[in-house]
Design a protein around this motif. Structure first.
Motif, PDB file in Angstrom:
ATOM      1  N   HIS A  94      -1.839  -0.250   6.675  1.00 31.88           N
ATOM      2  CA  HIS A  94      -3.026  -0.233   5.815  1.00 31.88           C
ATOM      3  C   HIS A  94      -3.468  -1.651   5.493  1.00 31.88           C
ATOM      4  O   HIS A  94      -4.659  -1.961   5.493  1.00 31.88           O
ATOM      5  N   SER A 103      -7.475   5.415   6.683  1.00 33.37           N
ATOM      6  CA  SER A 103      -6.169   5.173   6.084  1.00 33.37           C
ATOM      7  C   SER A 103      -5.706   6.363   5.263  1.00 33.37           C
ATOM      8  O   SER A 103      -6.491   6.975   4.540  1.00 33.37           O
ATOM      9  N   SER A 144       0.826  -1.203   0.000  1.00 34.54           N
ATOM     10  CA  SER A 144       0.000   0.000   0.000  1.00 34.54           C
ATOM     11  C   SER A 144       0.860   1.252   0.000  1.00 34.54           C
ATOM     12  O   SER A 144       0.360   2.346   0.207  1.00 34.54           O
ATOM     13  N   ALA A 161      -2.363   4.089   8.815  1.00 32.01           N
ATOM     14  CA  ALA A 161      -3.784   4.185   9.147  1.00 32.01           C
ATOM     15  C   ALA A 161      -3.961   4.338  10.650  1.00 32.01           C
ATOM     16  O   ALA A 161      -3.049   4.071  11.430  1.00 32.01           O
TER      17      ALA A 161
END
Ligand SMILES: [Fe+2]
Length: 497
Positions: A391, A416, A16, A401
């Motif tokens: 995340h 997030s 991510s 997050a």
């Protein structure tokens, strides 16, 4: 940035983030600033009044000489003061003796606990056991004093209006020369007549000494007691209940020889011993009562979320790793390969003092760190925990997050900042007159790689998945920090300034 639900991701296992984006938050910020924040998305709640203080390493290098570990960086305190829908930002370095010396010399003069060495190889470092008090871990406002904390030495006092350093502070003689004051004080708001700040100090050695301090709201000493425990103790945080202080002694040995002869930093000489149990020292706050020790399976803990007593048991919620996460000599922390590391996960430890047994239960498997509960729930049963989290739901990854965990229902909410945002510790600020435990504001600093700046994000803690109430864009980045606190005193200048 949008609020993102875990289930909404089509490919939850894909990274991510990019390492390059993450690295951007680990650059020094040598510039000290102060200004009214004028780039704001959304609206700062009118009822939000007070000051968020944060601390963390502001320098990741000294005149281009890179530190081996961010934890060795000089403390830089940020203050964001809120009043009537406006916010004022300040950041200043803690002017420790070592910081001033190194800045004047333009080079690293002190070895860091986490492996930063002076230039010149091991010969230049051998037998130099001096420590620099880097004042970089936490900042609290207590007894009318703003104090920057580092666990191995005394606090530095700062002017809360200007963040100017006023000097080392021995708490009106509470700390004797050479004594430390850890970076994880906890405030018991409930069980005494007035709120009580409880903190500790560790003096490590072949046997280690734990000293506990309790201070009243004026900063006066209520009590102090010391306890010797066998073996080396690496204890960064503790847990507090109305009757007990709890210390988890991670299973580690220290062989200081490579440190003494200049090859490694002190923390690099610690060996994690997975075959040994973690010891839990249960120290009554009534110092006339004896301490007890319980054991649980091996693990490494930096931080506890909270602890409480219920039905003749003690419960402790903590972030636990399978082993000590560290940066080895010769490694570059900026090249961290996150999937290789075990994640920190939230566990609940259930201690039964009558049978001297410990049960543990996994509360949250997602990689997480920096837990935070409602300040009035310190030492009391809590329903909600707010934590910085990855995340992605599995494996180790940077914190991107904020996770809200509802212990009563098991329900989770996630806000997030992925893919280009990286969060710091969440700080929960109760809304005045609130009756619900989660009625308040959740604040976190986010490094946004897209703009190469940091933002302060304010979320409605009742529903993290709503878009942020406000996103305050700073004019620059703040390196990833460690801890912070909220105080209802507002240290903003008048609007005319
Ligand atoms: Fe910490």
């Amino acid at each position: 940035m949008q609020n993102t639900q875990i289930q909404g991701r089509s490919n939850a296992t894909a990274a991510s983030y990019t390492l390059k984006d993450w690295q951007g938050g680990y650059r020094s910020q040598p510039i000290e600033s102060n200004y009214w924040i004028d780039e704001i998305e959304g609206k700062i709640p009118q009822a939000l009044s007070g000051t968020l203080f944060r601390n963390g390493p502001g320098l990741l290098d000294v005149n281009g000489q890179r530190l081996h570990h961010p934890f060795d960086g000089d403390g830089m305190v940020c203050a964001i003061a809120f009043s009537e829908g406006r916010a004022y930002f300040r950041n200043r370095f803690v002017q420790t003796a070592g910081f001033l010396e190194e800045q004047a010399a333009g080079k690293i003069l002190y070895r860091g606990v986490f492996g930063t060495q002076k230039p010149g190889g091991w010969l230049a470092n051998a037998f130099d056991l001096r420590q620099k008090n880097i004042a970089n871990t936490q900042v609290i406002y207590w007894g009318g004093k703003l104090l920057a904390l580092w666990e191995a030495a005394a606090p530095h006092r700062l002017n809360p209006h200007t963040l100017e350093t006023l000097g080392l502070d021995h708490l009106e003689g509470i700390l004797h020369s050479g004594e430390a004051f850890a970076a994880h004080p906890r405030v018991d708001q409930v069980s005494g007549k007035t709120p009580t700040l409880v903190n500790f100090a560790i003096k490590p050695g072949l046997s280690s000494t734990i000293t506990i301090y309790e201070l009243d709201p004026d900063g006066k000493l209520l009590q102090r007691h010391s306890h010797s425990v066998p073996g080396f103790a690496f204890i960064h945080d503790f847990a507090l209940t109305p009757n007990y202080c709890l210390f988890f002694q991670n299973p580690m040995d220290l062989n200081p020889l490579p440190y003494v002869v200049g090859i490694k930093g002190a923390a690099e000489c610690i060996k994690f011993r997975p075959e040994q149990a973690t010891k839990i020292w249960v120290i009554p706050r009534d110092a006339t009562k004896p301490m007890q020790v319980l054991e649980t399976r091996s693990g490494f803990i930096f931080h506890h979320a909270n602890a409480f007593e219920q039905h003749d048991k003690i419960y402790v919620d903590s972030i636990c790793y399978e082993s000590f996460p560290t940066v080895k000599p010769g490694q570059n922390y900026l090249q961290t390969h996150f999937p290789d590391l075990t994640p920190g996960q939230l566990w609940r430890f259930e201690l039964d003092l009558s049978t001297k047994t410990v049960e543990r239960q996994l509360l949250e498997s997602r990689c997480c760190e920096f837990p935070f509960v409602h300040p009035a729930k310190m030492g009391q049963p809590h329903r909600y925990i707010f934590i910085g989290a990855a995340h992605q739901p599995e494996g180790n990854a940077p914190l991107q997050a904020i996770l809200k965990l509802d212990i009563a229902t098991g329900k989770r909410q996630l806000w997030s900042a992925a893919p280009r945002g990286f969060v710091g510790e969440p700080v929960f600020v109760p809304r005045p007159e609130a009756t619900r435990e989660d009625d308040g504001w959740m604040m976190t600093l986010v490094y946004d790689a897209a703009s190469d700046r940091s933002d302060l994000v304010i979320l409605d803690a009742r529903d993290l998945e709503k878009p942020p109430l406000a996103r305050l864009h700073l004019k620059h980045h703040i390196p990833y920090g460690l801890h912070g606190t909220w105080t209802p005193q507002c240290f903003a200048p008048s609007y005319a300034n």
